[in-house]
Design an enzyme around this catalytic site. Structure first.
Site: not given
Ligand code: PMP
Length: 402
Positions: A199, A222, A196, A119, A360
């Site tokens: 997910q 999430k 990270d 991401h 993203c």
């Molecule tokens: N890493 C991953 C794998 C994600 O799916 C996301 C959110 N889509 C993020 C980072 C970023 O998370 P946040 O916007 O809650 O900071």
């Protein structure tokens, strides 16, 4: 095993919108009544600032805030609660580690290793820190199915790598990366690892001690919790060494005009009034997940994934992106001749919520040479009926557009 149909009754959004087919859970999850109630109760009965006041409400707010830290530590099997830092989310946690761990360590010519499926939140902070320190950002590739190339990873690991930052589950491909194996490979070369878990945190039990992970980040929103909350777990030795992230109230030991000394961890990293209500409520979200059981959640996602892949593969012109052997409840696809945004817009008009775009993860789109995909991502309250409605919805779009 929980019943998704019954569970829907615990989520007020489905009472307001009974026909809602919410398949954008990789973006954010809906909130159960218990979480909404916990936040309301905090504001109605316990609201005060933390750590400073000595009156009853202030003591209660502090107890809830620090109690949530204990809860999060238990959830991750962290050795000590002080190794849990509250952040505003995954993005914030990665930035903290990039700024306070990588920045001071990187010398010109050093490397930061990430994967090609990150991401943007786990890419740009490293890219920018590398730019500032004249270090190199190195990238582990993945294959056509969306599986990381572990051979390439081993070749990329070397003493110049100051940190490996990797997603557990790709928010676009659904790939579940073998993080335990990867952490062991990295550690064999002396490379610390950030995972990270944005997910994976709701469907995978994260035992930070068993994994021996150096840093782990996730977002509350999430995992059925409030937006603007998140966790950074770190090994004590790293957190102690790292300089503070932001400066201000709450994070000091002693201040004069000449000099400031900082509070010990975790407060060194939590400048200013934190998101007290959010943090207090996050504990309830973790209770909710544990009451369902992460293994049960993972099994439910596999059922929906299998049904979704089967349903969508019968539709002419469907292409899937991400067909890893180990895959979570996330399906990215396109349909020949239909722009992803058109598909998502028309489905949206039927209360079928899916996401269109690059999610993203622009480098993933570049790899497949596509501008975007549509993505259906499942959660605990999704049912096989939702999958059927998705299939019917896509078929209806095809009829309208052909
Ligand atoms: N890493 C991953 C794998 C994600 O799916 C996301 C959110 N889509 C993020 C980072 C970023 O998370 P946040 O916007 O809650 O900071």
């Amino acid at each position: 095993m929980f019943s998704p149909q019954q569970l829907r009754q615990s989520f007020p959004v489905f009472q307001h919108f009974p026909n809602l087919v919410y398949l954008d859970n990789a973006s954010t999850t809906q909130k159960p009544q218990v979480v909404i109630e916990a936040e309301r109760e905090y504001y109605e009965q316990h609201n005060a600032n933390v750590h400073r006041g000595i009156y009853r409400l202030a003591a209660e707010a502090t107890a809830l805030y620090e109690g949530s830290r204990e809860r999060c530590a238990r959830f991750l099997n962290a050795p000590q609660a002080k190794q849990v830092i509250f952040t505003s989310g995954t993005t914030d946690g990665v930035n903290l580690v990039a700024q306070c761990f990588a920045f001071p360590r990187l010398e010109p010519g050093d490397q930061v290793l990430i994967s090609a499926m990150e991401h943007h939140s786990n890419l740009i902070p490293w890219q920018q820190v590398c730019l500032a320190k004249k270090a190199e950002l190195k990238v582990i590739p993945f294959n056509q199915q969306g599986e990381l190339d572990l051979q390439a990873l081993q070749e990329l690991l070397n003493p110049k790598v100051k940190i490996l930052a990797l997603t557990h589950i790709s928010n676009t491909l659904g790939t579940i990366n073998p993080i335990a194996e990867i952490i062991a490979l990295a550690h064999a070369q002396g490379v610390p690892v950030l995972v990270d878990a944005a997910q994976s945190i709701s469907s995978h039990q994260m035992d930070v001690q068993a994994l021996d992970v150096d840093f782990l980040v996730f977002s509350g929103h999430k995992i059925f919790g409030p937006t603007g909350t998140g966790i950074l777990y770190g090994k004590e030795k790293w957190l102690k060494e790292m300089p503070p992230y932001r400066f201000g109230g709450e994070m000091i030991r002693d201040v004069t005009f000449a000099k400031t000394t900082f509070a010990p961890i975790p407060h060194k990293f939590e400048a200013g009034t934190p998101n007290i209500a959010g943090v207090a409520t996050l504990a309830t979200a973790l209770d909710f997940v544990e009451s369902l059981g992460q293994n049960n959640i993972a099994a439910h996602l596999q059922t929906l994934l299998a049904a979704g892949m089967e349903k969508l593969s019968s539709i002419p012109g469907v292409q899937f992106y991400g067909e890893a052997a180990q895959k979570s409840g996330i399906i990215s696809f396109t349909i020949d001749g239909i722009h992803p945004h058109d598909l998502a817009t028309i489905l949206g008009q039927q209360d079928i919520c899916i996401r269109a775009g690059h999610h993203c993860t622009q480098p993933i789109m570049d790899f497949y040479e596509i501008p975007g995909t549509v993505r259906a991502s499942f959660s605990v309250y999704n049912t096989l009926e939702d999958v059927t409605k998705l299939g019917e919805g896509v078929n209806n779009v095809l009829k309208v557009m052909s």
